[in-house]
Scaffold this motif. Structure first.
Motif, PDB file in Angstrom:
ATOM      1  N   PRO A 345       0.847  -1.140  -0.012  1.00 55.57           N
ATOM      2  CA  PRO A 345       0.033   0.306   0.009  1.00 55.57           C
ATOM      3  C   PRO A 345       0.941   1.260   0.079  1.00 55.57           C
ATOM      4  O   PRO A 345       0.405   2.272  -0.395  1.00 55.57           O
ATOM      5  N   TYR A 346       2.209   1.103   0.414  1.00 52.57           N
ATOM      6  CA  TYR A 346       2.723   2.149   0.348  1.00 52.57           C
ATOM      7  C   TYR A 346       3.506   2.635  -0.865  1.00 52.57           C
ATOM      8  O   TYR A 346       4.284   3.706  -1.046  1.00 52.57           O
ATOM      9  N   GLU A 347       3.444   1.920  -1.864  1.00 53.81           N
ATOM     10  CA  GLU A 347       4.041   2.087  -3.229  1.00 53.81           C
ATOM     11  C   GLU A 347       3.238   3.078  -4.093  1.00 53.81           C
ATOM     12  O   GLU A 347       2.080   2.975  -3.943  1.00 53.81           O
ATOM     13  N   ASP A 348       3.779   3.594  -4.956  1.00 56.05           N
ATOM     14  CA  ASP A 348       3.271   4.568  -5.844  1.00 56.05           C
ATOM     15  C   ASP A 348       2.367   3.688  -6.996  1.00 56.05           C
ATOM     16  O   ASP A 348       2.969   3.003  -7.761  1.00 56.05           O
ATOM     17  N   PRO A 349       1.074   3.891  -6.724  1.00 58.77           N
ATOM     18  CA  PRO A 349       0.070   3.146  -7.859  1.00 58.77           C
ATOM     19  C   PRO A 349       0.518   3.260  -9.053  1.00 58.77           C
ATOM     20  O   PRO A 349       0.243   2.076  -9.877  1.00 58.77           O
ATOM     21  N   SER A 350       0.798   4.277  -9.659  1.00 56.14           N
ATOM     22  CA  SER A 350       1.208   4.582 -11.059  1.00 56.14           C
ATOM     23  C   SER A 350       2.356   4.020 -11.473  1.00 56.14           C
ATOM     24  O   SER A 350       2.520   3.799 -12.689  1.00 56.14           O
ATOM     25  N   LEU A 351       3.091   3.161 -10.614  1.00 54.74           N
ATOM     26  CA  LEU A 351       4.457   2.782 -10.795  1.00 54.74           C
ATOM     27  C   LEU A 351       4.252   1.083 -10.802  1.00 54.74           C
ATOM     28  O   LEU A 351       5.283   0.437 -10.743  1.00 54.74           O
ATOM     29  N   VAL A 352       3.157   0.677 -10.047  1.00 52.04           N
ATOM     30  CA  VAL A 352       3.038  -0.770  -9.762  1.00 52.04           C
ATOM     31  C   VAL A 352       2.940  -1.612 -10.793  1.00 52.04           C
ATOM     32  O   VAL A 352       2.107  -1.377 -11.845  1.00 52.04           O
ATOM     33  N   THR A 353       3.673  -2.650 -10.904  1.00 47.84           N
ATOM     34  CA  THR A 353       3.709  -3.599 -12.152  1.00 47.84           C
ATOM     35  C   THR A 353       3.375  -4.949 -11.539  1.00 47.84           C
ATOM     36  O   THR A 353       3.140  -5.230 -10.243  1.00 47.84           O
ATOM     37  N   SER A 354       3.694  -5.951 -12.304  1.00 50.09           N
ATOM     38  CA  SER A 354       3.456  -7.328 -11.805  1.00 50.09           C
ATOM     39  C   SER A 354       4.873  -7.638 -10.899  1.00 50.09           C
ATOM     40  O   SER A 354       4.733  -8.816 -10.010  1.00 50.09           O
ATOM     41  N   LYS A 355       5.907  -6.765 -10.937  1.00 55.80           N
ATOM     42  CA  LYS A 355       6.954  -7.214  -9.904  1.00 55.80           C
ATOM     43  C   LYS A 355       6.595  -6.559  -8.720  1.00 55.80           C
ATOM     44  O   LYS A 355       5.867  -5.768  -8.532  1.00 55.80           O
ATOM     45  N   TYR A 356       7.094  -7.256  -7.547  1.00 54.46           N
ATOM     46  CA  TYR A 356       6.860  -6.974  -6.363  1.00 54.46           C
ATOM     47  C   TYR A 356       7.976  -7.082  -5.450  1.00 54.46           C
ATOM     48  O   TYR A 356       9.106  -7.487  -5.728  1.00 54.46           O
ATOM     49  N   ILE A 357       8.212  -6.249  -4.229  1.00 51.23           N
ATOM     50  CA  ILE A 357       9.173  -6.184  -3.298  1.00 51.23           C
ATOM     51  C   ILE A 357       8.895  -7.194  -2.278  1.00 51.23           C
ATOM     52  O   ILE A 357       7.849  -7.316  -1.306  1.00 51.23           O
ATOM     53  N   ASN A 358       9.823  -8.308  -2.115  1.00 51.53           N
ATOM     54  CA  ASN A 358       9.452  -9.222  -1.165  1.00 51.53           C
ATOM     55  C   ASN A 358      10.044  -8.845   0.384  1.00 51.53           C
ATOM     56  O   ASN A 358       9.611  -9.758   1.299  1.00 51.53           O
ATOM     57  N   HIS A 359      11.120  -8.237   0.305  1.00 49.50           N
ATOM     58  CA  HIS A 359      11.824  -8.057   1.549  1.00 49.50           C
ATOM     59  C   HIS A 359      12.420  -6.492   1.371  1.00 49.50           C
ATOM     60  O   HIS A 359      12.417  -5.887   0.476  1.00 49.50           O
ATOM     61  N   ALA A 360      12.757  -6.048   2.670  1.00 48.90           N
ATOM     62  CA  ALA A 360      13.045  -4.669   2.922  1.00 48.90           C
ATOM     63  C   ALA A 360      14.583  -4.355   2.242  1.00 48.90           C
ATOM     64  O   ALA A 360      15.249  -3.126   2.174  1.00 48.90           O
ATOM     65  N   HIS A 361      15.412  -5.394   2.119  1.00 53.13           N
ATOM     66  CA  HIS A 361      16.851  -5.419   1.757  1.00 53.13           C
ATOM     67  C   HIS A 361      17.673  -4.851   2.742  1.00 53.13           C
ATOM     68  O   HIS A 361      18.698  -4.158   2.274  1.00 53.13           O
ATOM     69  N   ASN A 362      17.076  -4.699   4.126  1.00 52.70           N
ATOM     70  CA  ASN A 362      17.880  -4.435   5.206  1.00 52.70           C
ATOM     71  C   ASN A 362      17.073  -4.880   6.267  1.00 52.70           C
ATOM     72  O   ASN A 362      16.089  -4.752   6.873  1.00 52.70           O
ATOM     73  N   ASP A 363      17.688  -6.263   6.839  1.00 50.47           N
ATOM     74  CA  ASP A 363      16.926  -6.827   8.053  1.00 50.47           C
ATOM     75  C   ASP A 363      16.792  -6.106   9.153  1.00 50.47           C
ATOM     76  O   ASP A 363      15.562  -6.349   9.909  1.00 50.47           O
ATOM     77  N   TYR A 364      17.520  -4.995   9.324  1.00 45.58           N
ATOM     78  CA  TYR A 364      17.291  -4.394  10.688  1.00 45.58           C
ATOM     79  C   TYR A 364      15.992  -3.410  10.520  1.00 45.58           C
ATOM     80  O   TYR A 364      15.055  -3.395  11.622  1.00 45.58           O
ATOM     81  N   ILE A 365      15.748  -2.748   9.370  1.00 47.90           N
ATOM     82  CA  ILE A 365      14.560  -2.018   9.095  1.00 47.90           C
ATOM     83  C   ILE A 365      13.266  -3.008   9.104  1.00 47.90           C
ATOM     84  O   ILE A 365      12.344  -2.577   9.862  1.00 47.90           O
ATOM     85  N   GLN A 366      13.554  -4.314   8.462  1.00 48.46           N
ATOM     86  CA  GLN A 366      12.505  -5.452   8.591  1.00 48.46           C
ATOM     87  C   GLN A 366      12.262  -5.687   9.687  1.00 48.46           C
ATOM     88  O   GLN A 366      10.796  -5.829  10.128  1.00 48.46           O
ATOM     89  N   ILE A 367      13.051  -6.082  10.753  1.00 53.35           N
ATOM     90  CA  ILE A 367      12.595  -6.400  11.757  1.00 53.35           C
ATOM     91  C   ILE A 367      11.791  -5.314  12.643  1.00 53.35           C
ATOM     92  O   ILE A 367      11.146  -5.799  13.630  1.00 53.35           O
ATOM     93  N   ILE A 368      12.265  -3.993  12.773  1.00 55.46           N
ATOM     94  CA  ILE A 368      11.616  -3.082  13.528  1.00 55.46           C
ATOM     95  C   ILE A 368       9.908  -2.908  12.533  1.00 55.46           C
ATOM     96  O   ILE A 368       9.151  -2.893  13.497  1.00 55.46           O
ATOM     97  N   ILE A 369       9.865  -3.238  11.314  1.00 53.53           N
ATOM     98  CA  ILE A 369       8.490  -3.223  10.729  1.00 53.53           C
ATOM     99  C   ILE A 369       7.764  -4.456  11.213  1.00 53.53           C
ATOM    100  O   ILE A 369       6.514  -4.106  11.575  1.00 53.53           O
TER     101      ILE A 369
END
Length: 454
Positions: A345-369
């Motif tokens: 939901p935080y992505e820009d809707p106009s730029l959304v495609t079939s590709k997706y982000i599955n991780h934050a590519h920073n585990d410290y950030i992802q643990i906090i989230i």
């Protein structure tokens, strides 16, 4: 030694190495594979059961118990994230406005858990079983039944994976040697789906090759030359180095320099003054370089396919949007394993495609989230214990066992630094290897227990 005790010792002597091999074979992808991961988890439950209830194993010491306590706290918090909360309480948690608005439109007052994806949180909780089992099993088995074998196992697994990777490249783009459907199918990823994780395993193997080489160097000096071991050690070192250079991981290239320097120090086993200061300087430089270079590089989009576009899928953009997520979920988290769902939901809707982000590519950030403030506190506690343990091991009298502990600390350092720009611990194989290294760091090679060593 009684026959039953001797039989038990013989039976368990290679179990740690065998389980690490199985974890690497079945756990090379971060995306949950129901069958492969379930096999690992069931075996992990068996090992944990034996470790907990057997009276033939060594008791945990204070350092080992500290990490187990942190693991139990983190697991307990993850379970609490699955407990449904009253609507009035749940509505005050941040980052849940969309769900709340949907419930209001439906006119429902149903209760919801903290986790916004309970099924993924349960899978993530179960995914912690293999590394937990590896850690507890090695700690309770003791040094003599585990560390000397794990020392060879980790670089051997890295070398085997590197060999598979080369075979994949030589077999062409349609090679059937790739282990996973979603992978970088033109790179020598070996038994992994992600080239970064292939580089991580090979990097973790190099310090252990150095400890073996140091011992062989000493034996040759005293006239006890073993040509077979010399050739095998050189082969392992070359294969792991080739695996890093061939796979094309930028993080792997950045970390290779300091790992080689620290591994060379293990081989030399000298006390030159530069060693007192090199560690801090190297770590600071590597961290800065990793953040600077990796932030501008493309990330695997969709299921691990590298894109040349750096707009919405660059690490910088992911981290920027993830900072908004952190602000909304910093208190209690969105639920372990929920990143992909809550990020969308935080992505820009106009730029959304079939590709997706599955991780934050920073585990410290992802643990906090995903885990909020409780997860951050557990993470900080684990890092502090790792640093304290590594410092304590440096004060021990030099010996072959102590140098193995130093190699394990360097391998953990690879994970700590790589997690700034990636998610190596989300892969069961790397998580289990890291747990084994951590267990080696905190397992005494002279057991204080009154039980006879097997």
């Amino acid at each position: 030694m009684p026959y039953r005790q001797h039989a038990f010792a013989s039976l368990t002597r290679f179990t740690a190495s065998g389980y690490l091999g199985l974890a690497v074979l079945l756990g090379g992808a971060s995306h949950p594979d129901v069958f492969a991961h379930l096999v690992l988890q069931l075996i992990a439950l068996g090992l944990l059961a034996i470790a907990v209830f057997s009276n033939r194993l060594h008791p945990l010491n204070a350092s080992q118990s500290g990490f187990v306590l942190l693991l139990m706290i983190f697991s307990s918090w993850t379970v609490l994230q699955l407990v449904p909360l009253p609507g009035d309480v749940w509505s005050f948690l941040g980052g849940r406005e969309i769900v709340k608005d949907g419930a209001d439109l439906l006119g429902t007052s149903a209760t919801f858990p903290i986790s916004m994806t309970p099924e993924r949180t349960l899978l993530a909780l179960m995914g912690g079983l293999p590394p937990a089992a590896a850690f507890v099993w090695i700690c309770r088995l003791g040094w003599s039944r585990t560390a000397p074998y794990v020392q060879w196992t980790i670089p051997t697994l890295g070398a085997l994976s590197a060999g598979v990777g080369l075979a994949q490249v030589f077999s062409g783009p349609d090679s059937s040697l790739y282990f996973y459907q979603h992978t970088n199918d033109q790179l020598p990823v070996g038994i992994f789906s992600n080239p970064n994780h292939q580089a991580t395993l090979c990097l973790m193997g190099l310090p252990f090759v150095a400890t073996i080489a140091a011992r062989l160097r000493r034996d040759v000096r005293y006239g006890d030359r073993d040509d077979t071991k010399i050739v095998l050690t050189a082969t392992l070192g070359f294969a792991n180095l080739l695996g890093i250079l061939a796979v094309g991981s930028i993080a792997g290239y950045i970390l290779l320099g300091p790992v080689l320097l620290l591994s060379a120090a293990l081989v030399a086993r000298g006390d030159a003054p530069w060693r007192r200061f090199a560690g801090g300087i190297i770590l600071a430089g590597v961290a800065a370089a990793a953040i600077t270079f990796a932030a501008a590089t493309p990330t695997p989009d969709g299921p691990n396919r590298t894109s040349v576009q750096a707009s919405e899928i660059s690490r910088y953009q992911i981290w920027t949007r993830s900072s908004e997520l952190m602000g909304d979920h910093a208190m209690v988290g969105s639920g372990l394993g929920s990143f992909r769902r809550v990020y969308a939901p935080y992505e820009d809707p106009s730029l959304v495609t079939s590709k997706y982000i599955n991780h934050a590519h920073n585990d410290y950030i992802q643990i906090i989230i995903e885990s909020g403030a409780p997860g951050l506190m557990v993470l900080c506690g684990a890092l502090i214990l790792w640093i304290v343990t590594a410092a304590r091991n440096r004060s021990l009298l030099p010996s072959d066992e102590v140098w193995i502990k130093h190699a394990a600390a360097i391998s953990i350092m690879v994970i700590v630094l790589h997690s700034i720009v990636d998610y190596p611990l989300r892969t069961p194989a790397i998580a289990t290897i890291a747990a084994a290294c951590l267990a080696i760091m905190v397992t005494p090679y002279r057991c204080p227990s009154s039980r006879p060593a097997a």
